[in-house]
Design a protein around this motif. Structure first.
Motif, PDB file in Angstrom:
ATOM      1  N   PHE A   1      46.386  55.492  41.273  1.00 54.15           N
ATOM      2  CA  PHE A   1      47.537  55.107  41.763  1.00 54.15           C
ATOM      3  C   PHE A   1      47.824  53.751  40.896  1.00 54.15           C
ATOM      4  CE2 PHE A   1      45.811  57.487  45.123  1.00 54.15           C
ATOM      5  CZ  PHE A   1      46.823  58.318  45.690  1.00 54.15           C
ATOM      6  N   ALA A   2      48.826  53.331  40.588  1.00 59.63           N
ATOM      7  CA  ALA A   2      49.156  52.248  39.795  1.00 59.63           C
ATOM      8  C   ALA A   2      49.519  50.944  40.629  1.00 59.63           C
ATOM      9  CB  ALA A   2      50.478  52.382  38.990  1.00 59.63           C
ATOM     10  N   SER A   3      49.525  51.064  41.880  1.00 58.86           N
ATOM     11  CA  SER A   3      49.678  49.886  42.764  1.00 58.86           C
ATOM     12  C   SER A   3      49.488  50.436  44.337  1.00 58.86           C
ATOM     13  CB  SER A   3      51.250  49.503  43.000  1.00 58.86           C
ATOM     14  OG  SER A   3      52.062  50.762  43.693  1.00 58.86           O
TER      15      SER A   3
ATOM     16  N   MET B   1      46.579  42.955  41.519  1.00 60.95           N
ATOM     17  CA  MET B   1      47.777  43.831  41.212  1.00 60.95           C
ATOM     18  C   MET B   1      48.986  43.084  41.835  1.00 60.95           C
ATOM     19  SD  MET B   1      46.203  47.688  42.440  1.00 60.95           S
ATOM     20  CE  MET B   1      45.825  47.049  44.052  1.00 60.95           C
ATOM     21  N   PRO B   2      50.113  43.627  40.934  1.00 59.06           N
ATOM     22  CA  PRO B   2      51.688  43.118  41.511  1.00 59.06           C
ATOM     23  C   PRO B   2      51.837  43.442  42.609  1.00 59.06           C
ATOM     24  CG  PRO B   2      51.601  44.589  39.253  1.00 59.06           C
ATOM     25  CD  PRO B   2      50.143  44.575  40.046  1.00 59.06           C
TER      26      PRO B   2
ATOM     27  N   GLY C   1      44.505  43.966  45.950  1.00 58.95           N
ATOM     28  CA  GLY C   1      43.746  44.766  46.598  1.00 58.95           C
ATOM     29  C   GLY C   1      43.057  44.288  47.954  1.00 58.95           C
ATOM     30  N   ILE C   2      42.925  42.813  47.722  1.00 55.13           N
ATOM     31  CA  ILE C   2      42.578  42.445  49.384  1.00 55.13           C
ATOM     32  C   ILE C   2      43.660  42.358  50.422  1.00 55.13           C
ATOM     33  CG2 ILE C   2      41.888  39.937  50.471  1.00 55.13           C
ATOM     34  CD1 ILE C   2      40.469  39.320  47.537  1.00 55.13           C
ATOM     35  N   ASP C   3      44.778  42.221  49.934  1.00 58.25           N
ATOM     36  CA  ASP C   3      45.946  42.411  50.893  1.00 58.25           C
ATOM     37  C   ASP C   3      46.066  43.806  51.559  1.00 58.25           C
ATOM     38  OD1 ASP C   3      46.714  39.734  50.325  1.00 58.25           O
ATOM     39  OD2 ASP C   3      48.215  40.613  49.183  1.00 58.25           O
ATOM     40  N   LEU C   4      45.654  44.658  50.345  1.00 58.09           N
ATOM     41  CA  LEU C   4      45.768  46.174  50.933  1.00 58.09           C
ATOM     42  C   LEU C   4      44.690  46.331  51.991  1.00 58.09           C
ATOM     43  CD1 LEU C   4      46.573  49.121  50.867  1.00 58.09           C
ATOM     44  CD2 LEU C   4      45.144  49.347  48.817  1.00 58.09           C
ATOM     45  N   LEU C   5      43.316  45.893  51.702  1.00 60.99           N
ATOM     46  CA  LEU C   5      42.210  46.080  52.591  1.00 60.99           C
ATOM     47  C   LEU C   5      42.613  45.428  53.845  1.00 60.99           C
ATOM     48  CD1 LEU C   5      39.272  46.669  53.534  1.00 60.99           C
ATOM     49  CD2 LEU C   5      38.483  44.608  51.934  1.00 60.99           C
TER      50      LEU C   5
ATOM     51  N   ILE D   1      37.350  45.502  42.461  1.00 65.97           N
ATOM     52  CA  ILE D   1      36.925  45.233  41.254  1.00 65.97           C
ATOM     53  C   ILE D   1      38.143  44.308  40.694  1.00 65.97           C
ATOM     54  CG2 ILE D   1      36.073  47.506  40.859  1.00 65.97           C
ATOM     55  CD1 ILE D   1      38.460  48.306  39.371  1.00 65.97           C
ATOM     56  N   THR D   2      37.656  43.428  40.083  1.00 67.31           N
ATOM     57  CA  THR D   2      38.603  42.278  39.063  1.00 67.31           C
ATOM     58  C   THR D   2      38.036  41.944  37.901  1.00 67.31           C
ATOM     59  OG1 THR D   2      39.402  40.125  39.612  1.00 67.31           O
ATOM     60  CG2 THR D   2      37.291  40.374  40.298  1.00 67.31           C
ATOM     61  N   ALA D   3      39.060  41.626  36.950  1.00 62.67           N
ATOM     62  CA  ALA D   3      38.746  40.786  35.686  1.00 62.67           C
ATOM     63  C   ALA D   3      38.487  39.243  35.860  1.00 62.67           C
ATOM     64  CB  ALA D   3      39.712  41.102  34.681  1.00 62.67           C
ATOM     65  N   PHE D   4      38.770  38.901  37.004  1.00 64.99           N
ATOM     66  CA  PHE D   4      38.550  37.455  37.254  1.00 64.99           C
ATOM     67  C   PHE D   4      37.448  37.396  38.373  1.00 64.99           C
ATOM     68  CE2 PHE D   4      42.718  38.395  35.634  1.00 64.99           C
ATOM     69  CZ  PHE D   4      42.705  37.691  34.605  1.00 64.99           C
ATOM     70  N   PRO D   5      36.200  37.540  38.203  1.00 62.18           N
ATOM     71  CA  PRO D   5      35.420  37.380  39.702  1.00 62.18           C
ATOM     72  C   PRO D   5      35.003  35.990  39.697  1.00 62.18           C
ATOM     73  CG  PRO D   5      34.174  38.026  37.350  1.00 62.18           C
ATOM     74  CD  PRO D   5      35.614  37.993  37.098  1.00 62.18           C
ATOM     75  N   ASP D   6      35.822  35.161  40.347  1.00 60.77           N
ATOM     76  CA  ASP D   6      35.256  33.905  40.756  1.00 60.77           C
ATOM     77  C   ASP D   6      34.590  33.976  42.492  1.00 60.77           C
ATOM     78  OD1 ASP D   6      36.875  33.106  42.925  1.00 60.77           O
ATOM     79  OD2 ASP D   6      38.203  32.034  41.437  1.00 60.77           O
ATOM     80  N   GLU D   7      34.000  33.106  42.504  1.00 61.05           N
ATOM     81  CA  GLU D   7      33.072  33.209  43.939  1.00 61.05           C
ATOM     82  C   GLU D   7      34.167  33.157  45.135  1.00 61.05           C
ATOM     83  OE1 GLU D   7      29.885  33.581  46.223  1.00 61.05           O
ATOM     84  OE2 GLU D   7      29.899  33.891  44.062  1.00 61.05           O
ATOM     85  N   SER D   8      35.208  32.082  45.128  1.00 59.05           N
ATOM     86  CA  SER D   8      36.003  32.351  46.075  1.00 59.05           C
ATOM     87  C   SER D   8      36.749  33.487  46.445  1.00 59.05           C
ATOM     88  CB  SER D   8      37.092  31.046  45.928  1.00 59.05           C
ATOM     89  OG  SER D   8      37.923  31.415  44.988  1.00 59.05           O
ATOM     90  N   VAL D   9      37.145  34.322  45.265  1.00 58.95           N
ATOM     91  CA  VAL D   9      37.770  35.659  45.585  1.00 58.95           C
ATOM     92  C   VAL D   9      36.807  36.652  46.198  1.00 58.95           C
ATOM     93  CG1 VAL D   9      38.987  37.622  44.262  1.00 58.95           C
ATOM     94  CG2 VAL D   9      39.385  35.178  43.847  1.00 58.95           C
ATOM     95  N   ARG D  10      35.273  36.405  45.496  1.00 58.47           N
ATOM     96  CA  ARG D  10      34.314  37.331  46.022  1.00 58.47           C
ATOM     97  C   ARG D  10      34.097  37.067  47.655  1.00 58.47           C
ATOM     98  NH1 ARG D  10      29.052  38.325  47.026  1.00 58.47           N
ATOM     99  NH2 ARG D  10      28.534  36.014  46.964  1.00 58.47           N
TER     100      ARG D  10
END
Length: 128
Positions: free
Chosen positions: A34-36, A58-59, A63-67, A82-91
């Motif tokens: 799925f694209a979104s 994702m626009p 992914g966190i909102d979906l979860l 998964i993310t291209a921007f893996p910072d600790e606060s997002v993790r």
């Protein structure tokens, strides 16, 4: 791995979707891409998936909102974010929301497969 494991892959990047799809299909999983988050939620697959692998960025809906939304609706479907921007606060936000794993892109195929094994085992425990 049960033959009926269905993995839903959500990423707005078609190349990432294709790469994960190819990896998981080569391991015998049934994969839906799925694209979104909205595309996933509007499909019949959203209620028949063994695990969701979703991009954090994702626009419209992350992914966190979906979860968070799915948990609020009573879903116990395991999530790998998964993310291209893996910072600790997002993790931390991802794990607190209930993600089984959090992987930074690019990731090694074996890391995704280990996460998927954990996610499917967790999903099996919730079905008992």
């Amino acid at each position: 791995m049960p033959a009926t494991s269905v993995i839903s892959v959500l990423d707005d990047d078609p190349y990432v979707r294709a790469a994960i799809n190819n990896l998981l299909e080569s391991r015998g999983y049934i994969v839906h891409t799925f694209a979104s988050a909205e595309e996933f939620l509007s499909s019949t697959d959203s209620s028949h998936t063994s695990c969701v692998v979703a991009d954090v960025q994702m626009p419209l809906k992350t992914g966190i909102d979906l979860l968070t939304q799915m948990r609020a609706q009573g879903s116990v479907t395991p999530f790998i974010l998964i993310t291209a921007f893996p910072d600790e606060s997002v993790r931390m936000r991802a794990l607190e929301a209930g993600a089984i794993c959090f992987l930074g892109k690019p990731f090694v195929a074996s890391d995704l497969m280990q996460c998927l094994d954990r996610a499917l085992a967790a999903g099996d425990r919730t079905m008992e």
